[in-house]
Design a protein around this motif. Structure first.
Motif, PDB file in Angstrom:
ATOM      1  N   ARG A  96       0.813  -1.211   0.000  1.00  0.00           N
ATOM      2  CA  ARG A  96       0.000   0.000   0.000  1.00  0.00           C
ATOM      3  C   ARG A  96       0.846   1.261   0.000  1.00  0.00           C
ATOM      4  NH1 ARG A  96      -1.224  -3.347   3.840  1.00  0.00           N
ATOM      5  NH2 ARG A  96      -0.454  -1.955   5.421  1.00  0.00           N
ATOM      6  N   PHE A  97       2.164   1.121   0.072  1.00  0.00           N
ATOM      7  CA  PHE A  97       3.037   2.284   0.129  1.00  0.00           C
ATOM      8  C   PHE A  97       3.071   2.985  -1.216  1.00  0.00           C
ATOM      9  CE2 PHE A  97       7.344   4.192  -0.253  1.00  0.00           C
ATOM     10  CZ  PHE A  97       7.202   5.163   0.726  1.00  0.00           C
ATOM     11  N   TYR A 146       4.522   6.418  -3.215  1.00  0.00           N
ATOM     12  CA  TYR A 146       5.493   7.497  -3.131  1.00  0.00           C
ATOM     13  C   TYR A 146       5.386   8.358  -4.385  1.00  0.00           C
ATOM     14  CZ  TYR A 146       9.742  10.167  -2.889  1.00  0.00           C
ATOM     15  OH  TYR A 146      10.620  11.220  -2.847  1.00  0.00           O
ATOM     16  N   PHE A 172       9.621  10.615   7.533  1.00  0.00           N
ATOM     17  CA  PHE A 172       8.941   9.340   7.371  1.00  0.00           C
ATOM     18  C   PHE A 172       9.956   8.220   7.571  1.00  0.00           C
ATOM     19  CE2 PHE A 172       7.835   5.817   4.535  1.00  0.00           C
ATOM     20  CZ  PHE A 172       6.540   5.556   4.916  1.00  0.00           C
ATOM     21  N   GLY A 199      10.348   3.978   6.905  1.00  0.00           N
ATOM     22  CA  GLY A 199       9.881   2.685   6.419  1.00  0.00           C
ATOM     23  C   GLY A 199      10.661   1.604   7.149  1.00  0.00           C
ATOM     24  N   LYS A 204       3.311   6.341  15.087  1.00  0.00           N
ATOM     25  CA  LYS A 204       3.048   5.086  14.369  1.00  0.00           C
ATOM     26  C   LYS A 204       1.992   5.277  13.284  1.00  0.00           C
ATOM     27  CE  LYS A 204       1.804   0.277  15.192  1.00  0.00           C
ATOM     28  NZ  LYS A 204       1.391  -0.701  16.193  1.00  0.00           N
ATOM     29  N   SER A 235       1.153   8.092  11.465  1.00  0.00           N
ATOM     30  CA  SER A 235       1.384   8.994  10.359  1.00  0.00           C
ATOM     31  C   SER A 235       2.820   9.021   9.838  1.00  0.00           C
ATOM     32  CB  SER A 235       0.978  10.410  10.750  1.00  0.00           C
ATOM     33  OG  SER A 235       1.773  10.872  11.824  1.00  0.00           O
ATOM     34  N   TYR A 273       5.887   3.241   8.450  1.00  0.00           N
ATOM     35  CA  TYR A 273       5.271   2.284   7.547  1.00  0.00           C
ATOM     36  C   TYR A 273       6.033   0.972   7.685  1.00  0.00           C
ATOM     37  CZ  TYR A 273       3.222   0.135   3.449  1.00  0.00           C
ATOM     38  OH  TYR A 273       2.536  -0.698   2.609  1.00  0.00           O
ATOM     39  N   TRP A 282       6.592  -2.713   6.217  1.00  0.00           N
ATOM     40  CA  TRP A 282       6.335  -3.603   5.081  1.00  0.00           C
ATOM     41  C   TRP A 282       6.143  -4.997   5.574  1.00  0.00           C
ATOM     42  CZ3 TRP A 282      10.013   0.330   3.942  1.00  0.00           C
ATOM     43  CH2 TRP A 282       9.664   1.163   2.864  1.00  0.00           C
TER      44      TRP A 282
END
Length: 177
Positions: free
Chosen positions: A34-35, A37, A146, A148, A170, A172, A175, A177
């Protein structure tokens, strides 16, 4: 024929791959997720990974630094990469070459829980585990928009807790994977 050594205590995927025999099949899919960019979406992205969790992180690095929008891209990247031993580091030469090619845009830090005696001679080599202090220093919340994260489930849980402790939200800013 490729001969693989029996694995020490690795993650689930690595252990499964080592059990495969010549002629066995392995279904793969992806990339999925769902990531999303977009060019210059963030000023600085932190990437925290363990072992094979490097895979999605390296994809993000390559898209940002070498993708079709790379000429317009200004996003900076900081990778904290945890492994047990130096031999466990996947794509080390590639990561070092990317860092050399983009010295002002990519910082790579290798963390080893079982480092060789000469480890730490290079500024990006770190002994031990990724800690809250390393996160505060290398991924300062004030300048990292941000983060990941990808690794085994226990690693991810520990890293999320540490990232929250150093100020990342967590909902906002992280992310997994």
């Amino acid at each position: 024929m490729l001969h693989l050594l029996p694995p020490p205590e690795y993650g689930k995927m690595s252990s499964h791959l080592f059990t495969l025999k010549e002629g066995d099949c392995l279904d793969m899919r992806g990339p999925v997720g769902r990531f999303k960019y977009h060019t210059n979406m963030y000023q600085t992205i932190g990437l925290v990974c363990g072992g094979t969790g490097l895979t999605p992180c390296l994809q993000v690095i390559r898209v940002i630094l070498e993708g079709s929008s790379a000429a317009q891209e200004q996003t900076n990247l900081v990778l904290l990469y945890q492994n047990r031993t130096e031999e466990d580091i996947l794509m080390k030469e590639c990561l070092c070459e990317l860092q050399k090619s983009f010295p002002n845009r990519l910082q790579v830090y290798f963390f080893l829980s079982s480092p060789p005696s000469d480890w730490g001679q290079v500024s990006n080599d770190r002994c031990g585990y990724i800690s809250e202090d390393s996160m505060r220093t290398l991924l300062p919340h004030a300048s990292t928009d941000f983060v990941g994260l990808c690794g085994p489930s226990g690693f991810n849980e520990a890293m999320v807790a540490k990232l929250e402790t150093v100020g990342f939200d967590k909902e906002s800013e992280l992310y997994v994977w």
